[in-house]
Design a protein around this motif. Sequence first.
Motif, mmCIF file in Angstrom:
data_model
loop_
_atom_site.group_PDB
_atom_site.id
_atom_site.type_symbol
_atom_site.label_atom_id
_atom_site.label_comp_id
_atom_site.label_asym_id
_atom_site.label_seq_id
_atom_site.Cartn_x
_atom_site.Cartn_y
_atom_site.Cartn_z
ATOM 1 N N SER A 11 -6.294 -19.277 0.781
ATOM 2 C CA SER A 11 -5.581 -20.393 0.102
ATOM 3 C C SER A 11 -4.151 -20.598 0.550
ATOM 4 N N THR A 12 -3.628 -21.711 0.814
ATOM 5 C CA THR A 12 -2.439 -21.967 0.894
ATOM 6 C C THR A 12 -1.424 -21.602 -0.290
ATOM 7 N N PRO A 13 -0.352 -21.450 0.032
ATOM 8 C CA PRO A 13 0.661 -20.780 -0.984
ATOM 9 C C PRO A 13 1.315 -22.215 -1.793
ATOM 10 N N THR A 14 0.753 -23.330 -1.530
ATOM 11 C CA THR A 14 1.552 -24.526 -1.967
ATOM 12 C C THR A 14 1.643 -24.673 -3.555
ATOM 13 N N SER A 15 0.746 -24.226 -4.403
ATOM 14 C CA SER A 15 0.679 -24.300 -5.929
ATOM 15 C C SER A 15 2.022 -23.056 -6.374
ATOM 16 N N SER A 16 2.129 -22.150 -5.545
ATOM 17 C CA SER A 16 3.099 -21.031 -6.008
ATOM 18 C C SER A 16 3.710 -20.669 -4.668
ATOM 19 N N GLN A 56 8.212 -28.002 3.708
ATOM 20 C CA GLN A 56 7.760 -26.635 3.826
ATOM 21 C C GLN A 56 6.068 -26.502 3.656
ATOM 22 N N CYS A 57 5.505 -27.130 2.696
ATOM 23 C CA CYS A 57 4.309 -27.006 2.613
ATOM 24 C C CYS A 57 3.206 -27.504 3.851
ATOM 25 N N GLN A 58 3.780 -28.368 4.488
ATOM 26 C CA GLN A 58 3.207 -28.599 5.817
ATOM 27 C C GLN A 58 3.500 -27.803 6.922
ATOM 28 N N ARG A 59 4.752 -27.112 6.780
ATOM 29 C CA ARG A 59 4.912 -26.113 7.875
ATOM 30 C C ARG A 59 4.044 -24.857 7.860
ATOM 31 N N ILE A 60 4.044 -24.516 6.548
ATOM 32 C CA ILE A 60 3.045 -23.172 6.257
ATOM 33 C C ILE A 60 1.790 -23.353 6.286
ATOM 34 N N ALA A 61 1.221 -24.609 6.014
ATOM 35 C CA ALA A 61 -0.515 -24.778 6.090
ATOM 36 C C ALA A 61 -0.519 -24.759 7.561
ATOM 37 N N ALA A 62 0.392 -25.225 8.396
ATOM 38 C CA ALA A 62 0.027 -25.514 9.942
ATOM 39 C C ALA A 62 -0.022 -24.153 10.729
ATOM 40 N N LYS A 63 0.995 -23.428 9.902
ATOM 41 C CA LYS A 63 1.206 -21.917 10.781
ATOM 42 C C LYS A 63 -0.012 -21.157 10.031
ATOM 43 N N LEU A 64 -0.557 -21.235 8.905
ATOM 44 C CA LEU A 64 -1.719 -20.476 8.799
ATOM 45 C C LEU A 64 -2.932 -21.078 9.426
ATOM 46 N N ALA A 65 -3.068 -22.520 9.740
ATOM 47 C CA ALA A 65 -4.234 -23.055 10.448
ATOM 48 C C ALA A 65 -3.961 -22.610 11.958
#
Length: 90
Positions: A11-16, A56-65
């Motif tokens: 799960s991405t942390p975009t909702s929280s 920041q959502c794009q950045r953290i999702a890219a790092k997780l991917a």
Amino acid sequence: AEKNEIDVVLSTPTSSPPVWMCRKYPEMLRVGQDGRRMAPGARKRYCLSSPVYREQCQRIAAKLAERYGNHPRLCLWHIGNEYGHDECYS
């Protein structure tokens, strides 16, 4: 999980967003009708119109991917299930 052949849902942390991120970028937090910025640490405290939040959502999702995208036990990405959002008065 890999050793026991258990599939993983990431799960991405975009909702929280993480509290550290909200403290570093307070402009990503939602502003209430009273003009006060919400405190971090709860769900849906972000402002959808904040360019910083979206970046920041794009950045953290890219790092997780990058890190987990090819993991053999990863079977699903969970990016959100709570549709609708409270208004932001920023």
